[in-house]
Design an enzyme around this catalytic site. Structure first.
Site, PDB file in Angstrom:
ATOM      1  N   LEU A 179       0.806  -1.214   0.000  1.00  0.00           N
ATOM      2  CA  LEU A 179       0.000   0.000   0.000  1.00  0.00           C
ATOM      3  C   LEU A 179       0.846   1.275   0.000  1.00  0.00           C
ATOM      4  O   LEU A 179       1.702   1.464   0.861  1.00  0.00           O
ATOM      5  CB  LEU A 179      -0.928   0.004   1.214  1.00  0.00           C
ATOM      6  CG  LEU A 179      -1.912   1.174   1.326  1.00  0.00           C
ATOM      7  CD1 LEU A 179      -2.883   1.165   0.157  1.00  0.00           C
ATOM      8  CD2 LEU A 179      -2.657   1.108   2.656  1.00  0.00           C
ATOM      9  N   ASP A 180       0.591   2.144  -0.992  1.00  0.00           N
ATOM     10  CA  ASP A 180       1.256   3.452  -1.118  1.00  0.00           C
ATOM     11  C   ASP A 180       2.772   3.350  -1.197  1.00  0.00           C
ATOM     12  O   ASP A 180       3.481   4.300  -0.852  1.00  0.00           O
ATOM     13  CB  ASP A 180       0.856   4.376   0.044  1.00  0.00           C
ATOM     14  CG  ASP A 180      -0.604   4.776  -0.012  1.00  0.00           C
ATOM     15  OD1 ASP A 180      -1.137   4.895  -1.132  1.00  0.00           O
ATOM     16  OD2 ASP A 180      -1.224   4.953   1.057  1.00  0.00           O
ATOM     17  N   ALA A 181       3.286   2.210  -1.627  1.00  0.00           N
ATOM     18  CA  ALA A 181       4.737   2.027  -1.701  1.00  0.00           C
ATOM     19  C   ALA A 181       5.180   1.535  -3.074  1.00  0.00           C
ATOM     20  O   ALA A 181       6.257   0.950  -3.207  1.00  0.00           O
ATOM     21  CB  ALA A 181       5.199   1.058  -0.612  1.00  0.00           C
TER      22      ALA A 181
END
Length: 289
Positions: A232-234
């Site tokens: 997530l978000d990486a």
């Protein structure tokens, strides 16, 4: 007079760095009657990796479009341990927009689309809320409401897949879409889902990051656009930017400045994707000029 559509092939590739790679690839293009219109390359000397983007005119090229990848794979990819992606510019890519309730990124993208800044088609907007249908109607774009939540995600994502297939979507932009995509969704569109968020992460998580940043007294805020992965978000970062904050800025100021950054950063990332100028490798990107 209507502008003539480009008819080019775009090759994005990376491999262990060795002498002569540029020469053999350009020789392959030239020997088959191709005219190179763009070439950019980069060598990561720390890790010994060579990256290149080359684009050439297909008018009069000696190999049919559907055979170029096979020829290139046989002649060069195995020999140089290359990973490559070949695409064609003859038809514009088809982009789906996913939104929730915030409209700032949506309006910015649609304004650029209507102004014909980008060589792209937007055949559908998908949302988990009906709020922004009025925006889609203003731009005469079909708006599909898929009321997805944590309890019906699997079922509703199947509905989204049907919509995306029906509209023949090539890639997806999450224009402040406030839902987490499942691994199945992400695996269907590798390096083809672009997200935008504030750059405070992993700090200031939650629904009100600008409030938390205000309380902390930050001096910089920013925005990050990246490809979506299961982490997530990486995912691989495409574009980022920042703006300065002072003690005079209120929470409303932070929110306004943050949303302005989000619009700009997301549009820059989308433009690079449309131009086929992003190469992903080891959860990072090489973004060509």
């Amino acid at each position: 007079m209507e502008k003539k559509r480009p008819n080019t092939a775009v090759l994005l590739m990376h491999c262990p760095d060795k002498p002569g790679i540029i020469a053999v690839i350009t020789d392959f293009i030239n020997a088959n009657g191709g005219n190179i219109v763009y070439l950019d390359q980069y060598v990561d000397r720390v890790n010994g990796v060579f990256y290149m983007r080359v684009e050439w005119d297909l008018d009069g090229f000696g190999i049919p479009d559907d055979k170029i990848a096979d020829y290139f794979n046989t002649l060069y990819a195995h020999r140089y341990d290359m990973s490559f992606k070949l695409s064609f510019t003859r038809k514009p890519q088809r982009m789906a927009l996913f939104v929730s309730k915030m409209s700032h990124c949506l309006y910015d993208i649609l304004a650029r689309y209507i102004a014909k800044e980008w060589d792209v088609e937007i055949p559908v907007i998908i949302s988990n809320h009906p709020d922004l249908k009025i925006v889609a109607d203003q731009f005469n774009i079909p708006f599909e409401v898929v009321p997805l939540n944590k309890d019906n995600k699997k079922e509703m994502e199947q509905v989204e897949f049907e919509i995306l297939d029906r509209f023949k979507i090539d890639f997806i932009v999450l224009a402040r879409y406030m839902q987490v995509l499942s691994p199945e969704f992400i695996n269907r569109y590798p390096d083809r889902v672009i997200n935008i968020h504030h750059s405070f992460l992993p700090a200031f998580v939650g629904a009100k990051p600008y409030h938390a940043a205000y309380e902390r007294g930050v001096k910089l805020i920013g925005a990050t656009s990246h490809y979506v992965t299961s982490d997530l978000d990486a995912g691989p970062i495409i574009e980022q930017d920042i703006t300065r904050i002072t003690h005079k800025d209120t929470i409303d100021d932070l929110v306004k400045k943050g949303r302005d950054l989000e619009k700009i950063v997301l549009s820059r990332a989308v433009e690079k994707h449309i131009q086929r100028k992003i190469l992903t490798y080891n959860n990072k990107t090489v973004v060509f000029n």
